[in-house]
Motif scaffolding. Structure first.
Motif, PDB file in Angstrom:
ATOM      1  N   ILE A  95      66.957  37.676  14.319  1.00  0.00           N
ATOM      2  CA  ILE A  95      66.994  38.275  15.654  1.00  0.00           C
ATOM      3  C   ILE A  95      65.572  38.563  16.104  1.00  0.00           C
ATOM      4  CG2 ILE A  95      67.776  40.258  17.026  1.00  0.00           C
ATOM      5  CD1 ILE A  95      69.491  39.625  13.760  1.00  0.00           C
ATOM      6  N   ALA A  96      65.253  38.210  17.324  1.00  0.00           N
ATOM      7  CA  ALA A  96      63.961  38.559  17.915  1.00  0.00           C
ATOM      8  C   ALA A  96      64.133  39.830  18.742  1.00  0.00           C
ATOM      9  CB  ALA A  96      63.452  37.430  18.799  1.00  0.00           C
ATOM     10  N   LEU A  97      63.411  40.872  18.363  1.00  0.00           N
ATOM     11  CA  LEU A  97      63.358  42.115  19.130  1.00  0.00           C
ATOM     12  C   LEU A  97      62.097  42.022  19.993  1.00  0.00           C
ATOM     13  CD1 LEU A  97      63.765  45.733  17.719  1.00  0.00           C
ATOM     14  CD2 LEU A  97      61.972  45.142  19.348  1.00  0.00           C
ATOM     15  N   ILE A  98      62.293  41.881  21.299  1.00  0.00           N
ATOM     16  CA  ILE A  98      61.181  41.549  22.192  1.00  0.00           C
ATOM     17  C   ILE A  98      60.872  42.716  23.127  1.00  0.00           C
ATOM     18  CG2 ILE A  98      60.352  39.954  23.966  1.00  0.00           C
ATOM     19  CD1 ILE A  98      62.442  37.932  22.822  1.00  0.00           C
ATOM     20  N   GLN A  99      59.655  43.209  23.042  1.00  0.00           N
ATOM     21  CA  GLN A  99      59.168  44.207  23.985  1.00  0.00           C
ATOM     22  C   GLN A  99      57.743  43.846  24.366  1.00  0.00           C
ATOM     23  OE1 GLN A  99      60.935  46.887  25.459  1.00  0.00           O
ATOM     24  NE2 GLN A  99      59.155  46.609  26.776  1.00  0.00           N
ATOM     25  N   GLY A 100      57.510  43.658  25.663  1.00  0.00           N
ATOM     26  CA  GLY A 100      56.178  43.292  26.124  1.00  0.00           C
ATOM     27  C   GLY A 100      56.030  41.789  26.266  1.00  0.00           C
ATOM     28  N   PHE A 101      54.816  41.302  26.041  1.00  0.00           N
ATOM     29  CA  PHE A 101      54.525  39.885  26.260  1.00  0.00           C
ATOM     30  C   PHE A 101      55.161  39.004  25.183  1.00  0.00           C
ATOM     31  CE2 PHE A 101      50.935  42.026  28.380  1.00  0.00           C
ATOM     32  CZ  PHE A 101      51.049  41.457  29.640  1.00  0.00           C
ATOM     33  N   CYS A 102      55.800  37.945  25.647  1.00  0.00           N
ATOM     34  CA  CYS A 102      56.379  36.927  24.768  1.00  0.00           C
ATOM     35  C   CYS A 102      55.995  35.590  25.384  1.00  0.00           C
ATOM     36  CB  CYS A 102      57.891  37.095  24.681  1.00  0.00           C
ATOM     37  SG  CYS A 102      58.707  35.956  23.539  1.00  0.00           S
ATOM     38  N   MET A 103      54.833  35.088  25.005  1.00  0.00           N
ATOM     39  CA  MET A 103      54.214  33.977  25.720  1.00  0.00           C
ATOM     40  C   MET A 103      53.907  32.809  24.793  1.00  0.00           C
ATOM     41  SD  MET A 103      53.976  35.586  28.668  1.00  0.00           S
ATOM     42  CE  MET A 103      52.898  34.525  29.628  1.00  0.00           C
ATOM     43  N   GLY A 104      53.924  31.604  25.346  1.00  0.00           N
ATOM     44  CA  GLY A 104      53.475  30.422  24.632  1.00  0.00           C
ATOM     45  C   GLY A 104      54.134  30.265  23.283  1.00  0.00           C
ATOM     46  N   GLY A 105      53.288  30.184  22.240  1.00  0.00           N
ATOM     47  CA  GLY A 105      53.808  30.055  20.891  1.00  0.00           C
ATOM     48  C   GLY A 105      54.670  31.223  20.471  1.00  0.00           C
ATOM     49  N   GLY A 106      54.443  32.395  21.078  1.00  0.00           N
ATOM     50  CA  GLY A 106      55.296  33.547  20.807  1.00  0.00           C
ATOM     51  C   GLY A 106      56.706  33.316  21.307  1.00  0.00           C
ATOM     52  N   LEU A 107      56.817  32.701  22.473  1.00  0.00           N
ATOM     53  CA  LEU A 107      58.125  32.340  22.988  1.00  0.00           C
ATOM     54  C   LEU A 107      58.756  31.273  22.094  1.00  0.00           C
ATOM     55  CD1 LEU A 107      60.349  32.598  25.023  1.00  0.00           C
ATOM     56  CD2 LEU A 107      59.053  31.161  26.604  1.00  0.00           C
ATOM     57  N   GLY A 108      57.918  30.377  21.559  1.00  0.00           N
ATOM     58  CA  GLY A 108      58.422  29.386  20.616  1.00  0.00           C
ATOM     59  C   GLY A 108      59.037  30.051  19.393  1.00  0.00           C
ATOM     60  N   ILE A 109      58.398  31.101  18.883  1.00  0.00           N
ATOM     61  CA  ILE A 109      58.947  31.844  17.746  1.00  0.00           C
ATOM     62  C   ILE A 109      60.281  32.470  18.128  1.00  0.00           C
ATOM     63  CG2 ILE A 109      58.616  33.890  16.302  1.00  0.00           C
ATOM     64  CD1 ILE A 109      55.612  33.243  16.304  1.00  0.00           C
ATOM     65  N   ALA A 110      60.321  33.106  19.296  1.00  0.00           N
ATOM     66  CA  ALA A 110      61.564  33.743  19.739  1.00  0.00           C
ATOM     67  C   ALA A 110      62.689  32.718  19.893  1.00  0.00           C
ATOM     68  CB  ALA A 110      61.328  34.480  21.053  1.00  0.00           C
ATOM     69  N   MET A 111      62.358  31.540  20.425  1.00  0.00           N
ATOM     70  CA  MET A 111      63.381  30.512  20.616  1.00  0.00           C
ATOM     71  C   MET A 111      63.876  29.955  19.297  1.00  0.00           C
ATOM     72  SD  MET A 111      62.301  28.391  24.057  1.00  0.00           S
ATOM     73  CE  MET A 111      60.748  27.756  23.397  1.00  0.00           C
ATOM     74  N   SER A 112      63.073  30.074  18.233  1.00  0.00           N
ATOM     75  CA  SER A 112      63.493  29.624  16.910  1.00  0.00           C
ATOM     76  C   SER A 112      64.423  30.627  16.238  1.00  0.00           C
ATOM     77  CB  SER A 112      62.271  29.389  16.014  1.00  0.00           C
ATOM     78  OG  SER A 112      61.485  28.319  16.493  1.00  0.00           O
ATOM     79  N   CYS A 113      64.514  31.822  16.796  1.00  0.00           N
ATOM     80  CA  CYS A 113      65.455  32.815  16.282  1.00  0.00           C
ATOM     81  C   CYS A 113      66.862  32.494  16.784  1.00  0.00           C
ATOM     82  CB  CYS A 113      65.036  34.217  16.730  1.00  0.00           C
ATOM     83  SG  CYS A 113      63.424  34.751  16.084  1.00  0.00           S
ATOM     84  N   ASP A 114      67.851  33.125  16.185  1.00  0.00           N
ATOM     85  CA  ASP A 114      69.238  32.861  16.565  1.00  0.00           C
ATOM     86  C   ASP A 114      69.681  33.719  17.748  1.00  0.00           C
ATOM     87  OD1 ASP A 114      69.628  31.094  14.271  1.00  0.00           O
ATOM     88  OD2 ASP A 114      69.470  32.934  13.096  1.00  0.00           O
ATOM     89  N   ILE A 115      69.139  34.915  17.831  1.00  0.00           N
ATOM     90  CA  ILE A 115      69.508  35.850  18.894  1.00  0.00           C
ATOM     91  C   ILE A 115      68.237  36.525  19.395  1.00  0.00           C
ATOM     92  CG2 ILE A 115      70.817  37.953  19.453  1.00  0.00           C
ATOM     93  CD1 ILE A 115      72.736  37.207  17.157  1.00  0.00           C
ATOM     94  N   ARG A 116      68.150  36.680  20.715  1.00  0.00           N
ATOM     95  CA  ARG A 116      66.984  37.301  21.337  1.00  0.00           C
ATOM     96  C   ARG A 116      67.439  38.485  22.201  1.00  0.00           C
ATOM     97  NH1 ARG A 116      66.741  32.340  20.439  1.00  0.00           N
ATOM     98  NH2 ARG A 116      68.357  31.981  22.009  1.00  0.00           N
ATOM     99  N   ILE A 117      66.966  39.678  21.834  1.00  0.00           N
ATOM    100  CA  ILE A 117      67.254  40.892  22.594  1.00  0.00           C
ATOM    101  C   ILE A 117      65.929  41.421  23.133  1.00  0.00           C
ATOM    102  CG2 ILE A 117      68.341  43.163  22.587  1.00  0.00           C
ATOM    103  CD1 ILE A 117      70.249  40.945  21.782  1.00  0.00           C
TER     104      ILE A 117
END
Length: 266
Positions: free
Chosen positions: A107-129
């Motif tokens: 699970i990606a716990l996202i607060q603040g900037f989620c950009m570029g390769g960071g978004l790539g990491i989040a997209m590789s997770c199964d769930i994004r909150i």
């Protein structure tokens, strides 16, 4: 249980069946260096080997960023031209592959900037909150670079080609509300409720049947893959393992007895 990798820029912790990885470079909005990719892979290795870990959470330190992208200060040294980019890709491949092929829920716990390769990491997770106030984007067009096939494929699979074109071609930032609207994140919650929301989710995953979680994740990933790349034998074996497991017997008994099951992953 706490661990540190990449000279403290990757923090790992295990608590109540949940493994947490924290990207810990807040002074650079958690931008990913090569050593951080390696450190993340090492943390995931430890989490996979530990049977007590039922699911994993990725998060950023400092509250201002999940991961703001790659560490641009390393670009002149490590990504100065096409040949250097190939070497950079080779050096970060293990970390990227380790995340995409990790068998347990992430699970990606996202607060603040989620950009570029960071978004790539989040997209590789199964769930994004994500929490309100978070911002997303892929600024490739503003840097004069292009993103690799795997990352673009993930983006298209989540938001579709029309939204992917808009995100990639403009290179601009967009809000968490927009990210939820186009399907990039699973759920948007008030920033002050983000921790509790993810804790509620991981608590549920931690008591669900581990073999079932692994098998279903494997199957979903196979559906997304090209037919030639699908390991149908492994999918069948994972499904058979579920039906032959003690957990399945426990699940049936618990259901008939109207009680909560106690799964052990065997």
């Amino acid at each position: 249980m706490s661990m540190e990798f990449a000279e403290g820029k990757i923090l790992a912790e295990i608590s109540a069946g949940v493994g947490t990885i924290t990207f810990n470079q807040p002074e650079k909005r958690n931008a990913m260096s090569i050593t951080m990719w390696d450190g993340m892979a090492q943390a995931l290795d430890a989490f996979e080997a530990d049977r007590s870990v039922r699911c994993v959470v990725l998060r950023g330190a400092g509250g201002k960023a999940f991961v703001s992208g790659a560490d641009i200060s390393q670009f002149d040294k490590n990504r100065s031209d096409a040949e250097a980019q190939k070497e950079y890709g080779r050096r970060t491949l293990h970390g990227r592959t380790r995340l995409t092929e990790f068998p347990k829920p992430v699970i990606a716990l996202i607060q603040g900037f989620c950009m570029g390769g960071g978004l790539g990491i989040a997209m590789s997770c199964d769930i994004r909150i994500a929490g309100t106030g978070s911002e997303f984007g892929i600024p490739a067009a503003r840097l004069g670079i292009a993103y690799g096939f795997d990352m673009v494929k993930s983006l298209v699979s989540l938001v579709g080609p029309a939204h992917a074109h808009m995100i990639l071609m403009t290179g601009g930032r967009f809000s968490a509300e927009e990210a939820e609207r186009v399907g990039l994140i699973n759920k948007l919650v008030p920033a002050e409720d983000l921790e509790a929301e993810v804790a509620k989710l991981t608590a549920q995953l931690a008591i669900n049947a581990p073999l079932s979680l692994v098998a279903n994740k494997r199957t979903v990933r196979a559906v997304q893959a090209d037919a030639a790349d699908r390991d149908m034998a492994a999918i069948e074996a994972a499904m058979a393992a579920c039906f032959d497991s003690q957990d399945y017997a426990e699940g049936r008994k618990a259901f008939m007895g109207k009680r909560k099951p106690e799964f052990r992953g065997e």
